[in-house]
Design a protein around this motif. Structure first.
Motif, PDB file in Angstrom:
ATOM      1  N   ALA A 182       0.845  -1.198   0.000  1.00 45.48           N
ATOM      2  CA  ALA A 182       0.000   0.000   0.000  1.00 45.48           C
ATOM      3  C   ALA A 182       0.877   1.243   0.000  1.00 45.48           C
ATOM      4  O   ALA A 182       2.048   1.194   0.383  1.00 45.48           O
ATOM      5  CB  ALA A 182      -0.919  -0.004   1.225  1.00 45.48           C
ATOM      6  N   ASN A 183       0.286   2.376  -0.411  1.00 46.42           N
ATOM      7  CA  ASN A 183       1.082   3.606  -0.458  1.00 46.42           C
ATOM      8  C   ASN A 183       1.117   4.333   0.880  1.00 46.42           C
ATOM      9  O   ASN A 183       1.668   5.421   0.985  1.00 46.42           O
ATOM     10  CB  ASN A 183       0.576   4.539  -1.561  1.00 46.42           C
ATOM     11  N   THR A 184       0.513   3.739   1.909  1.00 45.21           N
ATOM     12  CA  THR A 184       0.608   4.251   3.273  1.00 45.21           C
ATOM     13  C   THR A 184       0.845   3.070   4.216  1.00 45.21           C
ATOM     14  O   THR A 184       0.636   1.921   3.839  1.00 45.21           O
ATOM     15  CB  THR A 184      -0.677   4.983   3.715  1.00 45.21           C
ATOM     16  N   THR A 185       1.252   3.371   5.435  1.00 41.23           N
ATOM     17  CA  THR A 185       1.535   2.305   6.394  1.00 41.23           C
ATOM     18  C   THR A 185       0.276   1.663   6.947  1.00 41.23           C
ATOM     19  O   THR A 185       0.314   0.539   7.446  1.00 41.23           O
ATOM     20  CB  THR A 185       2.375   2.838   7.574  1.00 41.23           C
ATOM     21  N   GLN A 186      -0.852   2.381   6.858  1.00 43.94           N
ATOM     22  CA  GLN A 186      -2.115   1.870   7.376  1.00 43.94           C
ATOM     23  C   GLN A 186      -3.109   1.701   6.225  1.00 43.94           C
ATOM     24  O   GLN A 186      -3.282   2.613   5.416  1.00 43.94           O
ATOM     25  CB  GLN A 186      -2.702   2.831   8.419  1.00 43.94           C
ATOM     26  N   VAL A 187      -3.763   0.554   6.158  1.00 39.46           N
ATOM     27  CA  VAL A 187      -4.752   0.331   5.115  1.00 39.46           C
ATOM     28  C   VAL A 187      -6.155   0.470   5.696  1.00 39.46           C
ATOM     29  O   VAL A 187      -6.372   0.307   6.898  1.00 39.46           O
ATOM     30  CB  VAL A 187      -4.599  -1.070   4.474  1.00 39.46           C
ATOM     31  N   THR A 188      -7.093   0.783   4.836  1.00 37.76           N
ATOM     32  CA  THR A 188      -8.478   0.945   5.264  1.00 37.76           C
ATOM     33  C   THR A 188      -9.147  -0.425   5.366  1.00 37.76           C
ATOM     34  O   THR A 188      -8.659  -1.411   4.797  1.00 37.76           O
ATOM     35  CB  THR A 188      -9.264   1.799   4.261  1.00 37.76           C
ATOM     36  N   PRO A 189     -10.278  -0.503   6.060  1.00 36.50           N
ATOM     37  CA  PRO A 189     -11.012  -1.776   6.130  1.00 36.50           C
ATOM     38  C   PRO A 189     -11.391  -2.289   4.745  1.00 36.50           C
ATOM     39  O   PRO A 189     -11.383  -3.493   4.496  1.00 36.50           O
ATOM     40  CB  PRO A 189     -12.249  -1.416   6.963  1.00 36.50           C
ATOM     41  N   GLU A 190     -11.714  -1.365   3.824  1.00 44.54           N
ATOM     42  CA  GLU A 190     -12.080  -1.755   2.475  1.00 44.54           C
ATOM     43  C   GLU A 190     -10.896  -2.357   1.729  1.00 44.54           C
ATOM     44  O   GLU A 190     -11.039  -3.346   1.002  1.00 44.54           O
ATOM     45  CB  GLU A 190     -12.620  -0.547   1.697  1.00 44.54           C
ATOM     46  N   GLN A 191      -9.732  -1.762   1.893  1.00 48.03           N
ATOM     47  CA  GLN A 191      -8.529  -2.279   1.250  1.00 48.03           C
ATOM     48  C   GLN A 191      -8.163  -3.657   1.798  1.00 48.03           C
ATOM     49  O   GLN A 191      -7.806  -4.565   1.041  1.00 48.03           O
ATOM     50  CB  GLN A 191      -7.363  -1.298   1.449  1.00 48.03           C
ATOM     51  N   MET A 192      -8.248  -3.812   3.107  1.00 43.58           N
ATOM     52  CA  MET A 192      -7.942  -5.098   3.712  1.00 43.58           C
ATOM     53  C   MET A 192      -8.967  -6.149   3.307  1.00 43.58           C
ATOM     54  O   MET A 192      -8.629  -7.320   3.111  1.00 43.58           O
ATOM     55  CB  MET A 192      -7.895  -4.965   5.234  1.00 43.58           C
ATOM     56  N   SER A 193     -10.208  -5.718   3.131  1.00 44.79           N
ATOM     57  CA  SER A 193     -11.250  -6.632   2.693  1.00 44.79           C
ATOM     58  C   SER A 193     -10.947  -7.165   1.295  1.00 44.79           C
ATOM     59  O   SER A 193     -11.179  -8.350   1.008  1.00 44.79           O
ATOM     60  CB  SER A 193     -12.604  -5.922   2.705  1.00 44.79           C
ATOM     61  N   GLU A 194     -10.420  -6.297   0.422  1.00 45.03           N
ATOM     62  CA  GLU A 194     -10.056  -6.740  -0.926  1.00 45.03           C
ATOM     63  C   GLU A 194      -8.925  -7.764  -0.864  1.00 45.03           C
ATOM     64  O   GLU A 194      -8.927  -8.752  -1.597  1.00 45.03           O
ATOM     65  CB  GLU A 194      -9.648  -5.542  -1.789  1.00 45.03           C
ATOM     66  N   PHE A 195      -7.977  -7.525   0.014  1.00 45.86           N
ATOM     67  CA  PHE A 195      -6.874  -8.478   0.191  1.00 45.86           C
ATOM     68  C   PHE A 195      -7.390  -9.797   0.731  1.00 45.86           C
ATOM     69  O   PHE A 195      -7.013 -10.873   0.260  1.00 45.86           O
ATOM     70  CB  PHE A 195      -5.827  -7.874   1.127  1.00 45.86           C
ATOM     71  N   HIS A 196      -8.267  -9.724   1.720  1.00 48.93           N
ATOM     72  CA  HIS A 196      -8.841 -10.943   2.297  1.00 48.93           C
ATOM     73  C   HIS A 196      -9.577 -11.753   1.231  1.00 48.93           C
ATOM     74  O   HIS A 196      -9.479 -12.985   1.188  1.00 48.93           O
ATOM     75  CB  HIS A 196      -9.812 -10.588   3.430  1.00 48.93           C
ATOM     76  N   GLY A 197     -10.293 -11.046   0.362  1.00 51.61           N
ATOM     77  CA  GLY A 197     -11.016 -11.731  -0.699  1.00 51.61           C
ATOM     78  C   GLY A 197     -10.076 -12.448  -1.652  1.00 51.61           C
ATOM     79  O   GLY A 197     -10.342 -13.582  -2.072  1.00 51.61           O
ATOM     80  N   ALA A 198      -8.966 -11.797  -1.990  1.00 53.82           N
ATOM     81  CA  ALA A 198      -7.984 -12.402  -2.884  1.00 53.82           C
ATOM     82  C   ALA A 198      -7.315 -13.614  -2.225  1.00 53.82           C
ATOM     83  O   ALA A 198      -7.048 -14.628  -2.874  1.00 53.82           O
ATOM     84  CB  ALA A 198      -6.933 -11.373  -3.280  1.00 53.82           C
ATOM     85  N   VAL A 199      -7.050 -13.486  -0.929  1.00 53.57           N
ATOM     86  CA  VAL A 199      -6.451 -14.599  -0.184  1.00 53.57           C
ATOM     87  C   VAL A 199      -7.355 -15.822  -0.243  1.00 53.57           C
ATOM     88  O   VAL A 199      -6.912 -16.947  -0.502  1.00 53.57           O
ATOM     89  CB  VAL A 199      -6.188 -14.182   1.283  1.00 53.57           C
ATOM     90  N   LYS A 200      -8.644 -15.609  -0.022  1.00 57.57           N
ATOM     91  CA  LYS A 200      -9.606 -16.709  -0.056  1.00 57.57           C
ATOM     92  C   LYS A 200      -9.736 -17.288  -1.459  1.00 57.57           C
ATOM     93  O   LYS A 200      -9.872 -18.508  -1.629  1.00 57.57           O
ATOM     94  CB  LYS A 200     -10.964 -16.226   0.445  1.00 57.57           C
ATOM     95  N   CYS A 201      -9.705 -16.425  -2.477  1.00 58.53           N
ATOM     96  CA  CYS A 201      -9.806 -16.898  -3.861  1.00 58.53           C
ATOM     97  C   CYS A 201      -8.641 -17.817  -4.221  1.00 58.53           C
ATOM     98  O   CYS A 201      -8.789 -18.728  -5.039  1.00 58.53           O
ATOM     99  CB  CYS A 201      -9.839 -15.715  -4.824  1.00 58.53           C
ATOM    100  N   MET A 202      -7.488 -17.585  -3.615  1.00 56.63           N
ATOM    101  CA  MET A 202      -6.328 -18.403  -3.907  1.00 56.63           C
ATOM    102  C   MET A 202      -6.360 -19.736  -3.171  1.00 56.63           C
ATOM    103  O   MET A 202      -5.554 -20.618  -3.443  1.00 56.63           O
ATOM    104  CB  MET A 202      -5.038 -17.654  -3.549  1.00 56.63           C
ATOM    105  N   GLY A 203      -7.300 -19.857  -2.227  1.00 55.03           N
ATOM    106  CA  GLY A 203      -7.370 -21.089  -1.458  1.00 55.03           C
ATOM    107  C   GLY A 203      -6.647 -21.014  -0.137  1.00 55.03           C
ATOM    108  O   GLY A 203      -6.407 -22.043   0.510  1.00 55.03           O
ATOM    109  N   LEU A 204      -6.311 -19.797   0.284  1.00 58.28           N
ATOM    110  CA  LEU A 204      -5.656 -19.586   1.568  1.00 58.28           C
ATOM    111  C   LEU A 204      -6.672 -19.131   2.605  1.00 58.28           C
ATOM    112  O   LEU A 204      -7.822 -18.833   2.273  1.00 58.28           O
ATOM    113  CB  LEU A 204      -4.546 -18.535   1.422  1.00 58.28           C
ATOM    114  N   GLU A 205      -6.240 -19.046   3.847  1.00 64.05           N
ATOM    115  CA  GLU A 205      -7.108 -18.602   4.930  1.00 64.05           C
ATOM    116  C   GLU A 205      -6.646 -17.247   5.442  1.00 64.05           C
ATOM    117  O   GLU A 205      -5.451 -16.964   5.485  1.00 64.05           O
ATOM    118  CB  GLU A 205      -7.096 -19.610   6.088  1.00 64.05           C
ATOM    119  N   VAL A 206      -7.602 -16.407   5.838  1.00 60.98           N
ATOM    120  CA  VAL A 206      -7.268 -15.105   6.401  1.00 60.98           C
ATOM    121  C   VAL A 206      -6.388 -15.265   7.638  1.00 60.98           C
ATOM    122  O   VAL A 206      -5.528 -14.425   7.919  1.00 60.98           O
ATOM    123  CB  VAL A 206      -8.560 -14.327   6.739  1.00 60.98           C
ATOM    124  N   SER A 207      -6.599 -16.338   8.364  1.00 61.35           N
ATOM    125  CA  SER A 207      -5.807 -16.595   9.578  1.00 61.35           C
ATOM    126  C   SER A 207      -4.330 -16.833   9.270  1.00 61.35           C
ATOM    127  O   SER A 207      -3.490 -16.781  10.172  1.00 61.35           O
ATOM    128  CB  SER A 207      -6.372 -17.798  10.328  1.00 61.35           C
TER     129      SER A 207
END
Length: 204
Positions: A148-173
């Motif tokens: 990210a272009n800042t040290t802190q990401v928004t809930p929406e940005q993290m949600s997009e990452f979480h979605g991509a993680v799940k799409c790859m077959g990984l777990e948010v944990s």
């Protein structure tokens, strides 16, 4: 063994096709790189976190509380120059080189100690973040990293990452997050910034 930054950024293979039954995963198929999309990764980026299955990658991620990278694309040369500052355990590691751009394949590549690495840039809804995928076809090695272009990401940005993680077959944990307050590279980064500024002033 490949350098830590190579493991974190460049040890990538092209993405497999997304499951047509999950259209939200379509952006993980990757797209050709254009001048505009390449410019989106220009500038300073903070490594926010990653999810890995490969034991060596997991070990690396746990030992890196902070990483900052500067990308400078050159369209005519089809390369992306980079400078990276990695806090690894109790020291600061600095790397400076370039990545080759494969426009049609949508990949960035680099040869390290005779090994050819491919980086597949993952399109994102928010231009303030980007992701790289790792061995998506291999359940034992797959992974995904968020910048990210800042040290802190928004809930929406993290949600997009979480979605991509799940799409790859990984777990948010499985996500290992960074903590920029633990960076040891601030002084070196500041020194280089002052040197670049001085060089520009002298050139002018």
């Amino acid at each position: 063994m490949a350098l830590p930054w190579a493991l974190a950024i460049l040890s990538l293979l092209p993405l497999v096709s997304a499951d047509s039954a999950h259209p939200e995963c379509a952006n993980l198929t990757g797209t050709p790189i254009t001048n505009s999309s390449l410019d989106l990764i220009s500038g300073k980026w903070f490594y926010i976190g990653s999810a890995f299955r490969h034991p060596e990658f997991i070990q690396w991620a746990k030992s890196v509380p902070s990483s900052v990278v500067y990308f400078t694309p050159n369209h005519t040369e089809s390369v992306v120059y980079f400078q990276e500052y990695i806090t690894h355990e109790d020291k600061c590691l600095y790397n400076s080189s370039h990545l080759d751009v494969q426009w049609e394949n949508g990949t960035l590549s680099r040869n390290v100690l005779g090994v050819h690495y491919l980086a597949y840039v993952i399109p994102t809804k928010d231009p303030a973040i980007y992701m790289f995928a790792y061995y998506p076809e291999d359940k034992e090695k797959m992974g995904l990293s968020l910048y990210a272009n800042t040290t802190q990401v928004t809930p929406e940005q993290m949600s997009e990452f979480h979605g991509a993680v799940k799409c790859m077959g990984l777990e948010v944990s499985e996500i290992i997050s960074t903590d920029e307050t633990k960076s040891l590279c601030g002084p070196l980064e500041k020194q280089h910034e002052e040197e670049r500024k001085k060089a520009k002033e002298e050139a002018a």
